[in-house]
Write an enzyme that holds these catalytic residues in place. Sequence first.
Site, PDB file in Angstrom:
ATOM      1  N   HIS A 142      -4.548   7.724   3.945  1.00  0.00           N
ATOM      2  CA  HIS A 142      -4.319   6.683   2.931  1.00  0.00           C
ATOM      3  C   HIS A 142      -4.714   7.079   1.514  1.00  0.00           C
ATOM      4  CE1 HIS A 142      -3.661   4.372   6.556  1.00  0.00           C
ATOM      5  NE2 HIS A 142      -3.075   3.462   5.816  1.00  0.00           N
ATOM      6  N   GLN A 145      -3.216   9.011  -0.048  1.00  0.00           N
ATOM      7  CA  GLN A 145      -1.892   9.122  -0.699  1.00  0.00           C
ATOM      8  C   GLN A 145      -1.372   7.789  -1.202  1.00  0.00           C
ATOM      9  OE1 GLN A 145       0.594  11.978   2.071  1.00  0.00           O
ATOM     10  NE2 GLN A 145      -1.103  11.056   3.175  1.00  0.00           N
ATOM     11  N   LYS A 153       1.412  37.734   7.431  1.00  0.00           N
ATOM     12  CA  LYS A 153       0.777  36.623   6.704  1.00  0.00           C
ATOM     13  C   LYS A 153      -0.690  36.540   7.089  1.00  0.00           C
ATOM     14  CE  LYS A 153       3.579  34.266   4.136  1.00  0.00           C
ATOM     15  NZ  LYS A 153       3.213  33.738   2.820  1.00  0.00           N
ATOM     16  N   ARG A 159       6.171 -10.222 -17.885  1.00  0.00           N
ATOM     17  CA  ARG A 159       6.418 -10.193 -19.338  1.00  0.00           C
ATOM     18  C   ARG A 159       7.896 -10.396 -19.656  1.00  0.00           C
ATOM     19  NH1 ARG A 159       1.357  -6.740 -21.745  1.00  0.00           N
ATOM     20  NH2 ARG A 159      -0.094  -8.345 -21.028  1.00  0.00           N
ATOM     21  N   THR A 211       7.510   1.673  -2.044  1.00  0.00           N
ATOM     22  CA  THR A 211       6.904   2.334  -0.886  1.00  0.00           C
ATOM     23  C   THR A 211       6.701   3.800  -1.242  1.00  0.00           C
ATOM     24  OG1 THR A 211       7.349   3.271   1.332  1.00  0.00           O
ATOM     25  CG2 THR A 211       9.263   2.504   0.114  1.00  0.00           C
ATOM     26  N   ILE A 212       5.593   4.368  -0.811  1.00  0.00           N
ATOM     27  CA  ILE A 212       5.370   5.782  -1.156  1.00  0.00           C
ATOM     28  C   ILE A 212       6.340   6.698  -0.419  1.00  0.00           C
ATOM     29  CG2 ILE A 212       2.922   5.457  -1.698  1.00  0.00           C
ATOM     30  CD1 ILE A 212       2.337   6.921   1.018  1.00  0.00           C
ATOM     31  N   ASP A 213       7.018   6.170   0.613  1.00  0.00           N
ATOM     32  CA  ASP A 213       7.820   7.034   1.495  1.00  0.00           C
ATOM     33  C   ASP A 213       9.139   7.517   0.902  1.00  0.00           C
ATOM     34  OD1 ASP A 213       5.877   6.762   3.372  1.00  0.00           O
ATOM     35  OD2 ASP A 213       6.973   5.350   4.637  1.00  0.00           O
ATOM     36  N   ARG A 263      -7.123  25.072  11.427  1.00  0.00           N
ATOM     37  CA  ARG A 263      -7.811  23.852  11.025  1.00  0.00           C
ATOM     38  C   ARG A 263      -6.770  22.772  10.711  1.00  0.00           C
ATOM     39  NH1 ARG A 263     -11.253  26.485  12.757  1.00  0.00           N
ATOM     40  NH2 ARG A 263     -13.372  26.894  11.983  1.00  0.00           N
TER      41      ARG A 263
HETATM   42  O1  F6P Z   1       5.163   2.680   4.370  1.00  0.00           O
HETATM   43  C1  F6P Z   1       4.232   3.464   3.761  1.00  0.00           C
HETATM   44  C2  F6P Z   1       3.257   4.025   4.731  1.00  0.00           C
HETATM   45  O2  F6P Z   1       2.205   4.555   3.962  1.00  0.00           O
HETATM   46  C3  F6P Z   1       3.789   5.066   5.705  1.00  0.00           C
HETATM   47  O3  F6P Z   1       3.952   6.336   5.156  1.00  0.00           O
HETATM   48  C4  F6P Z   1       2.746   5.019   6.786  1.00  0.00           C
HETATM   49  O4  F6P Z   1       3.248   5.482   7.989  1.00  0.00           O
HETATM   50  C5  F6P Z   1       2.404   3.574   6.839  1.00  0.00           C
HETATM   51  O5  F6P Z   1       2.685   3.032   5.569  1.00  0.00           O
HETATM   52  C6  F6P Z   1       0.981   3.279   7.205  1.00  0.00           C
HETATM   53  O6  F6P Z   1       0.812   1.908   7.270  1.00  0.00           O
HETATM   54  P1  F6P Z   1      -0.563   1.149   7.479  1.00  0.00           P
HETATM   55  O7  F6P Z   1      -1.353   1.307   6.225  1.00  0.00           O
HETATM   56  O8  F6P Z   1      -0.175  -0.252   7.739  1.00  0.00           O
HETATM   57  O9  F6P Z   1      -1.232   1.827   8.623  1.00  0.00           O
END
Ligand code: F6P
Length: 323
Positions: free
Chosen positions: A254, A256, A215, A25, A127-129, A248
């Site tokens: 994924h 996340q 705890k 846009r 990137t989520i990292d 546990r």
């Molecule tokens: O780079 C983001 C990420 O989600 C990392 O946290 C994770 O280690 C990696 O990608 C996993 O990658 P793939 O989906 O290729 O296994």
Amino acid sequence: MKKIAVFTSGGDAPGMNACIRAVVRTAVQNKCQVVGIMRGYEGMIEGDFMPLSRPDVSNIIQQGGTILYSARSERFRTKKGRKAAYDQLKKEGIEGVVAIGGNGTFTGAQVFMEEFPDIPFVGVPGTIDNDLYGTDFTIGYDTAINTAMQAIDKIKDTANAHNRIFFVEVMGRDAGFIALLSGIATGSEEVLIPESKTEIEELIANLESIDGEKKTSSIVIVAEGDDEGGAFTVADKVKKLRPDLSIRVTVLGHVQRGGSPTCMERVRASRLGLEAVNALLTGMRGVMIGQIHKDISYIPFSRAINFKQVINPVLLDMVKILR
Ligand code: F6P
């Protein structure tokens, strides 16, 4: 510039679509055409392009994933692959490129621009990292920590009910940002991250009692790249020393990476997309467009690639004080 391209590369992240929409846009408003490159550098090599006009990016701001798909390209690591990509971009009449991705994406862009300087790239951190230097956040991070937080809250309920210790693995191959923030937000007892040394015996001592108080249940957040291993490995090491503990393991994985981006994510991703186009159109090249405090930052790829976002030690201390 009359025609630019945009692509997403590396691990997908919620908010990438909001960024693509903003790129399209903003460019259209500046009378510049936009082409979407499918599957990151792979699609660039193959000439897998899709014209993007305003309606093509309608109704995507709230969607996770990426409409352009993503990939990690081995071929782009070779000179032959990059030359093929260059030829495709030239054939399509692309004059500039917005690359949405992480460290690997910018490394590819940097090498490409050294070989083919007539096509400028700018980058947007996706990137989520949250592991990129020179920006307070990366696209996807806010959504990922909220996803992790909600999942850990649920685990906490069952951990409490059964007096159990849960080892919860979150993503972060090289970085502990997701682990640290989701750990603090859920009041978890321990956060194990690659940036700080994990001591198994100390961990066990802390799980049994904190400041003399016994705890009953505990949550240990483990970044997948922790120096002692992922959650299963760390749990095994603890079990070997303390077979009596009820343990546990949950790996969030994924989950996340998906989901509808948070409000903050959409706004930030939109702004970075808009600023990326403005940067290209005003002659910038080879920079990642980030945000520090409220201001847009322009970080040369060489710095974004070679430096790392550092963990704030105050936050690590907070885990210990507040658990
Ligand atoms: O780079 C983001 C990420 O989600 C990392 O946290 C994770 O280690 C990696 O990608 C996993 O990658 P793939 O989906 O290729 O296994």
